[in-house]
Design a protein around this motif. Structure first.
Motif, short mmCIF file in Angstrom:
data_model
loop_
_atom_site.label_atom_id
_atom_site.label_comp_id
_atom_site.label_asym_id
_atom_site.label_seq_id
_atom_site.Cartn_x
_atom_site.Cartn_y
_atom_site.Cartn_z
N LEU A 95 0.82 -1.22 0.00
CA LEU A 95 0.00 0.00 0.00
C LEU A 95 0.84 1.26 0.00
O LEU A 95 0.47 2.25 -0.65
N PHE A 96 1.95 1.26 0.72
CA PHE A 96 2.71 2.50 0.93
C PHE A 96 4.06 2.52 0.23
O PHE A 96 4.55 3.60 -0.12
N LEU A 97 4.68 1.35 0.03
CA LEU A 97 6.05 1.31 -0.47
C LEU A 97 6.16 0.69 -1.86
O LEU A 97 7.24 0.25 -2.27
N GLY A 98 5.05 0.61 -2.58
CA GLY A 98 5.11 0.17 -3.97
C GLY A 98 5.11 -1.32 -4.19
O GLY A 98 5.19 -1.77 -5.34
N GLY A 99 5.04 -2.14 -3.13
CA GLY A 99 4.99 -3.58 -3.32
C GLY A 99 6.23 -4.08 -4.04
O GLY A 99 7.36 -3.86 -3.62
N TRP A 100 6.00 -4.76 -5.17
CA TRP A 100 7.13 -5.29 -5.95
C TRP A 100 7.71 -4.27 -6.92
O TRP A 100 8.63 -4.57 -7.68
N MET A 101 7.19 -3.04 -6.90
CA MET A 101 7.74 -2.00 -7.77
C MET A 101 9.12 -1.56 -7.30
O MET A 101 9.34 -1.38 -6.10
N PRO A 102 10.07 -1.37 -8.21
CA PRO A 102 11.41 -0.92 -7.81
C PRO A 102 11.40 0.55 -7.40
O PRO A 102 10.43 1.27 -7.63
N PHE A 103 12.49 0.98 -6.80
CA PHE A 103 12.64 2.38 -6.41
C PHE A 103 13.13 3.18 -7.61
O PHE A 103 14.20 2.92 -8.14
N HIS A 104 12.32 4.14 -8.04
CA HIS A 104 12.65 4.98 -9.18
C HIS A 104 12.76 6.44 -8.75
O HIS A 104 12.00 6.89 -7.88
N VAL A 105 13.69 7.15 -9.35
CA VAL A 105 13.84 8.59 -9.16
C VAL A 105 13.57 9.27 -10.49
O VAL A 105 14.26 8.96 -11.48
N PRO A 106 12.58 10.15 -10.57
CA PRO A 106 12.27 10.80 -11.86
C PRO A 106 13.49 11.53 -12.43
O PRO A 106 14.17 12.28 -11.73
N GLY A 107 13.78 11.25 -13.69
CA GLY A 107 14.90 11.88 -14.37
C GLY A 107 16.20 11.10 -14.31
O GLY A 107 17.12 11.38 -15.10
N TRP A 108 16.29 10.14 -13.42
CA TRP A 108 17.52 9.32 -13.31
C TRP A 108 17.31 8.03 -14.10
O TRP A 108 17.11 6.96 -13.55
N ASP A 109 17.38 8.11 -15.41
CA ASP A 109 17.06 6.95 -16.24
C ASP A 109 18.05 5.81 -16.03
O ASP A 109 17.65 4.63 -16.01
N GLY A 110 19.33 6.10 -15.91
CA GLY A 110 20.32 5.05 -15.70
C GLY A 110 20.12 4.32 -14.38
O GLY A 110 20.15 3.09 -14.32
N PHE A 111 19.90 5.11 -13.33
CA PHE A 111 19.64 4.51 -12.00
C PHE A 111 18.37 3.67 -12.02
O PHE A 111 18.33 2.55 -11.48
N ASN A 112 17.33 4.18 -12.65
CA ASN A 112 16.06 3.44 -12.73
C ASN A 112 16.21 2.15 -13.51
O ASN A 112 15.60 1.13 -13.17
N ALA A 113 17.03 2.17 -14.58
CA ALA A 113 17.25 0.95 -15.37
C ALA A 113 17.96 -0.11 -14.54
O ALA A 113 17.65 -1.31 -14.63
N ILE A 114 18.90 0.31 -13.68
CA ILE A 114 19.59 -0.65 -12.81
C ILE A 114 18.62 -1.24 -11.80
O ILE A 114 18.64 -2.44 -11.51
N MET A 115 17.76 -0.40 -11.24
CA MET A 115 16.78 -0.88 -10.26
C MET A 115 15.83 -1.90 -10.88
O MET A 115 15.36 -2.82 -10.20
N ASP A 116 15.55 -1.75 -12.18
CA ASP A 116 14.63 -2.68 -12.85
C ASP A 116 15.22 -4.08 -12.99
O ASP A 116 14.47 -5.04 -13.20
N TYR A 117 16.55 -4.21 -12.89
CA TYR A 117 17.16 -5.52 -13.00
C TYR A 117 16.95 -6.37 -11.74
O TYR A 117 17.09 -7.59 -11.78
N VAL A 118 16.66 -5.72 -10.63
CA VAL A 118 16.41 -6.47 -9.39
C VAL A 118 15.05 -7.15 -9.52
O VAL A 118 14.06 -6.51 -9.85
N PRO A 119 14.96 -8.47 -9.28
CA PRO A 119 13.68 -9.18 -9.43
C PRO A 119 12.60 -8.59 -8.53
O PRO A 119 12.87 -8.13 -7.41
N SER A 120 11.38 -8.60 -9.03
CA SER A 120 10.26 -8.01 -8.28
C SER A 120 10.02 -8.73 -6.97
O SER A 120 9.61 -8.10 -5.97
#
Length: 358
Positions: free
Chosen positions: A274-299
């Protein structure tokens, strides 16, 4: 991020390819049931060991260390001991209700456990009113506790059961209000819909102050709902021996013990959804490289990691605060948490209607 729906769909097509649809559905249900039972047992074992080590860390000691390396086999030894214990039924008890109570508690816990989405495409069933179903299913556990206390024919068990009933029913209101704040923000009661709505940011950060208040209320109420310290009045050892399960032994006591630790994981998992996104990774708007790395972590890793983190906070409560009195526990709910929760829900509705959230 990998979609586990690809694997589940492949298994479904494989089974339907060489057997009738009704048989394939039966086999799938059996596989899902076995997997849930295995995960239920493994998580209970992990959480028992986890709390013992965290408790030892808070108290500047080592915890279990003798059975296996770093004491990792201590929990397995305890499980074997409980399974070998004799089931004792006392005189002057309601034998049917006495035997039925622990199964009601474990079934209620298992129903909610089965509704948690573990990862992207990895959910047993997704109701469009999933949040409502989880609240309704979790409320069944109090029936088993009341039956256990009443059928044992002991004043200690009866007092413990009445305390637990009053406590769980009271704090369910605050849990419901905190969950309604997120439902209002997400615009859906589907658990998967709530998780997917947090793809661009977790609700704890996007929902402004009302989401933070709802999260704090949920943590306090969930701690009380699971009968954990400092709200462990139904099991107060110096007053009630062990509370509502005083007269239970063997596997029947093990069911109560198992449900208590799995309820800790369940409330932590719901908080992460409900509050922490569940299986969604941690994303920071505008940090595309960082977000792409976070997406590699299994949900699945994201979900379990967040649940364990919230569990650590709840365990921290238990080993940091003294046990409160029964009047203090009820006053906290009815005088403070519920009025604040009601006002917070109104503020959240105003925030959503004015689109003041991120």
């Amino acid at each position: 991020m990998f979609d586990f729906g690809i694997v589940t769909n492949w298994i479904d097509e494989l089974l339907n390819g060489f057997m009738p649809s009704w048989l394939a559905t039966t086999v799938e249900c059996a596989l899902v049931g076995v997997m849930l039972l295995v995960m239920y047992s493994l998580l209970a074992i992990f959480y028992i060991f986890y709390e013992r080590k965290v408790c030892a860390w808070f108290q500047c000691r080592l915890g279990p260390m003798r059975v296996g390396p770093w004491g990792v086999l201590q929990v397995f030894a305890d499980v074997i001991k409980i399974l070998l214990k004799e089931l004792i039924t006392l005189w002057n008890t309601d034998r049917l209700l006495f035997a039925l109570a622990p199964y009601l508690v474990i079934v209620a816990s298992f129903l909610v456990f089965a509704c948690l989405p573990w990862g992207k495409g990895l959910q047993v069933i997704d109701f469009n009113v999933g949040v409502f179903f989880m609240m309704a299913a979790s409320s069944l556990g109090v029936i088993g506790i009341l039956l256990a206390g009443w059928s044992s024919n002991s004043k200690y068990t009866l007092i413990g059961a009445m305390r637990s009933g009053a406590q769980m029913i009271s704090y369910e209101l605050s849990i419901g209000l905190a969950m309604l704040c997120i439902v209002c923000l997400a615009g859906t009661m589907s658990v998967s819909g709530i998780v997917e709505a947090q793809a661009d940011g977790w609700f704890l950060f996007r929902g402004h102050i009302p989401a933070v208040i709802a999260f704090i209320i949920y943590l306090i109420a969930a701690t009380a709902e699971t009968n954990r310290g400092p709200f462990d009045l139904p099991e107060a050892e110096h007053e009630l021996t062990a509370g509502y399960h005083t007269e239970y032994s063997g596997i029947h006591f093990g069911f109560f013990y198992l449900a208590e630790y799995l309820n800790l994981f369940i409330v932590s998992g719901i908080a992460s959804l409900l509050f922490l996104g569940g299986w969604m990774p941690f994303h920071v708007p505008g940090w595309d490289g960082f977000n792409a790395i976070m997406d590699y972590v299994p949900s699945v890793v994201w979900f379990l990691g967040k649940a364990v983190l919230v569990s650590f906070i709840i365990i921290w409560f238990k080993w940091s605060f003294p046990r409160v009195r029964i009047d203090q526990m009820l006053a906290l709910e009815w005088r403070y948490l519920m009025p604040i929760g009601l006002c917070n829900l109104v503020i959240m509705a105003l925030v959503v209607s004015m689109q003041w959230y991120f």
